[in-house]
Design a protein around this motif. Structure first.
Motif, PDB file in Angstrom:
ATOM      1  N   GLY A 174       5.927  18.320   9.625  1.00 39.55           N
ATOM      2  CA  GLY A 174       5.459  19.002  10.825  1.00 39.55           C
ATOM      3  C   GLY A 174       5.350  18.024  11.990  1.00 39.55           C
ATOM      4  O   GLY A 174       5.612  16.826  11.853  1.00 39.55           O
ATOM      5  N   PHE A 175       4.920  18.510  13.127  1.00 43.76           N
ATOM      6  CA  PHE A 175       4.851  17.690  14.343  1.00 43.76           C
ATOM      7  C   PHE A 175       3.887  16.513  14.183  1.00 43.76           C
ATOM      8  O   PHE A 175       4.255  15.355  14.404  1.00 43.76           O
ATOM      9  CB  PHE A 175       4.438  18.554  15.536  1.00 43.76           C
ATOM     10  N   ILE A 176       2.665  16.793  13.797  1.00 44.26           N
ATOM     11  CA  ILE A 176       1.660  15.728  13.695  1.00 44.26           C
ATOM     12  C   ILE A 176       1.982  14.796  12.535  1.00 44.26           C
ATOM     13  O   ILE A 176       1.948  13.570  12.673  1.00 44.26           O
ATOM     14  CB  ILE A 176       0.247  16.324  13.558  1.00 44.26           C
ATOM     15  N   GLY A 177       2.317  15.362  11.381  1.00 47.58           N
ATOM     16  CA  GLY A 177       2.606  14.541  10.209  1.00 47.58           C
ATOM     17  C   GLY A 177       3.784  13.618  10.410  1.00 47.58           C
ATOM     18  O   GLY A 177       3.740  12.440  10.041  1.00 47.58           O
ATOM     19  N   SER A 178       4.849  14.115  11.011  1.00 53.28           N
ATOM     20  CA  SER A 178       6.033  13.276  11.212  1.00 53.28           C
ATOM     21  C   SER A 178       5.750  12.150  12.204  1.00 53.28           C
ATOM     22  O   SER A 178       6.186  11.015  12.001  1.00 53.28           O
ATOM     23  CB  SER A 178       7.225  14.109  11.678  1.00 53.28           C
ATOM     24  N   ASN A 179       5.002  12.440  13.239  1.00 53.69           N
ATOM     25  CA  ASN A 179       4.664  11.381  14.196  1.00 53.69           C
ATOM     26  C   ASN A 179       3.739  10.341  13.569  1.00 53.69           C
ATOM     27  O   ASN A 179       3.844   9.154  13.875  1.00 53.69           O
ATOM     28  CB  ASN A 179       4.066  11.979  15.469  1.00 53.69           C
ATOM     29  N   MET A 199       0.838  -1.166   0.000  1.00 56.20           N
ATOM     30  CA  MET A 199       0.000   0.000   0.000  1.00 56.20           C
ATOM     31  C   MET A 199       0.888   1.236   0.000  1.00 56.20           C
ATOM     32  O   MET A 199       1.894   1.284   0.709  1.00 56.20           O
ATOM     33  CB  MET A 199      -0.911   0.021   1.229  1.00 56.20           C
ATOM     34  N   ASN A 200       0.529   2.230  -0.781  1.00 55.95           N
ATOM     35  CA  ASN A 200       1.218   3.510  -0.803  1.00 55.95           C
ATOM     36  C   ASN A 200       0.364   4.542  -0.087  1.00 55.95           C
ATOM     37  O   ASN A 200      -0.838   4.642  -0.340  1.00 55.95           O
ATOM     38  CB  ASN A 200       1.450   3.986  -2.238  1.00 55.95           C
ATOM     39  N   ILE A 201       0.995   5.323   0.783  1.00 49.81           N
ATOM     40  CA  ILE A 201       0.297   6.374   1.515  1.00 49.81           C
ATOM     41  C   ILE A 201       1.048   7.677   1.305  1.00 49.81           C
ATOM     42  O   ILE A 201       2.272   7.736   1.525  1.00 49.81           O
ATOM     43  CB  ILE A 201       0.207   6.051   3.010  1.00 49.81           C
ATOM     44  N   ILE A 202       0.341   8.705   0.885  1.00 50.21           N
ATOM     45  CA  ILE A 202       0.927  10.038   0.748  1.00 50.21           C
ATOM     46  C   ILE A 202       0.503  10.853   1.961  1.00 50.21           C
ATOM     47  O   ILE A 202      -0.682  10.959   2.265  1.00 50.21           O
ATOM     48  CB  ILE A 202       0.473  10.723  -0.554  1.00 50.21           C
ATOM     49  N   VAL A 203       1.487  11.415   2.654  1.00 57.88           N
ATOM     50  CA  VAL A 203       1.230  12.238   3.834  1.00 57.88           C
ATOM     51  C   VAL A 203       1.606  13.667   3.483  1.00 57.88           C
ATOM     52  O   VAL A 203       2.770  13.952   3.189  1.00 57.88           O
ATOM     53  CB  VAL A 203       2.044  11.757   5.047  1.00 57.88           C
ATOM     54  N   THR A 204       0.623  14.551   3.483  1.00 57.58           N
ATOM     55  CA  THR A 204       0.912  15.962   3.227  1.00 57.58           C
ATOM     56  C   THR A 204       1.209  16.640   4.559  1.00 57.58           C
ATOM     57  O   THR A 204       0.614  16.324   5.580  1.00 57.58           O
ATOM     58  CB  THR A 204      -0.270  16.657   2.519  1.00 57.58           C
ATOM     59  N   GLY A 205       2.169  17.551   4.537  1.00 58.78           N
ATOM     60  CA  GLY A 205       2.565  18.210   5.773  1.00 58.78           C
ATOM     61  C   GLY A 205       3.307  17.278   6.707  1.00 58.78           C
ATOM     62  O   GLY A 205       3.285  17.450   7.922  1.00 58.78           O
ATOM     63  N   GLY A 206       3.982  16.301   6.154  1.00 57.71           N
ATOM     64  CA  GLY A 206       4.628  15.275   6.967  1.00 57.71           C
ATOM     65  C   GLY A 206       5.875  15.716   7.706  1.00 57.71           C
ATOM     66  O   GLY A 206       6.370  14.985   8.550  1.00 57.71           O
ATOM     67  N   TYR A 210       7.211  27.503   7.648  1.00 59.71           N
ATOM     68  CA  TYR A 210       7.513  27.703   9.068  1.00 59.71           C
ATOM     69  C   TYR A 210       7.182  26.481   9.926  1.00 59.71           C
ATOM     70  O   TYR A 210       7.807  26.261  10.957  1.00 59.71           O
ATOM     71  CB  TYR A 210       6.742  28.916   9.603  1.00 59.71           C
ATOM     72  N   ALA A 211       6.204  25.686   9.526  1.00 60.86           N
ATOM     73  CA  ALA A 211       5.743  24.568  10.355  1.00 60.86           C
ATOM     74  C   ALA A 211       6.457  23.257  10.053  1.00 60.86           C
ATOM     75  O   ALA A 211       6.393  22.327  10.839  1.00 60.86           O
ATOM     76  CB  ALA A 211       4.244  24.368  10.180  1.00 60.86           C
TER      77      ALA A 211
END
Length: 73
Positions: free
Chosen positions: A10-15, A1-8, A37-38
């Motif tokens: 940042g704090f929430i995206g990276s976690n 499965m491929n998952i694209i994470v936008t804003g990854g 900045y985020a």
């Protein structure tokens, strides 16, 4: 499965990325972030060398870049 994470980057995206890579090692995670900045690319340093992770610096408003990402992935 491929998952694209936008804003990854940042704090929430990276976690979320760390969680998904640990819980689902067979998944491929693609992080798309503009790095404003985020977002901080150093946040993703622990996973940058993983074969099932990739990073793309672009704006989600750049339709051409996002379309290309969907075509390639």
């Amino acid at each position: 499965m491929n998952i694209i994470v936008t804003g990854g980057a940042g704090f929430i995206g990276s976690n979320f990325i760390f969680h998904m890579l640990a819980k689902h090692p067979a998944y491929r995670i693609i992080c798309l972030d503009k790095l404003t900045y985020a977002g901080n690319l150093s946040t993703l340093k622990p996973v940058m060398d993983k074969p099932n992770f990739s990073f793309m610096q672009t704006d989600i408003c750049d339709r051409e870049a996002v379309d290309k990402l969907f075509e390639e992935e």
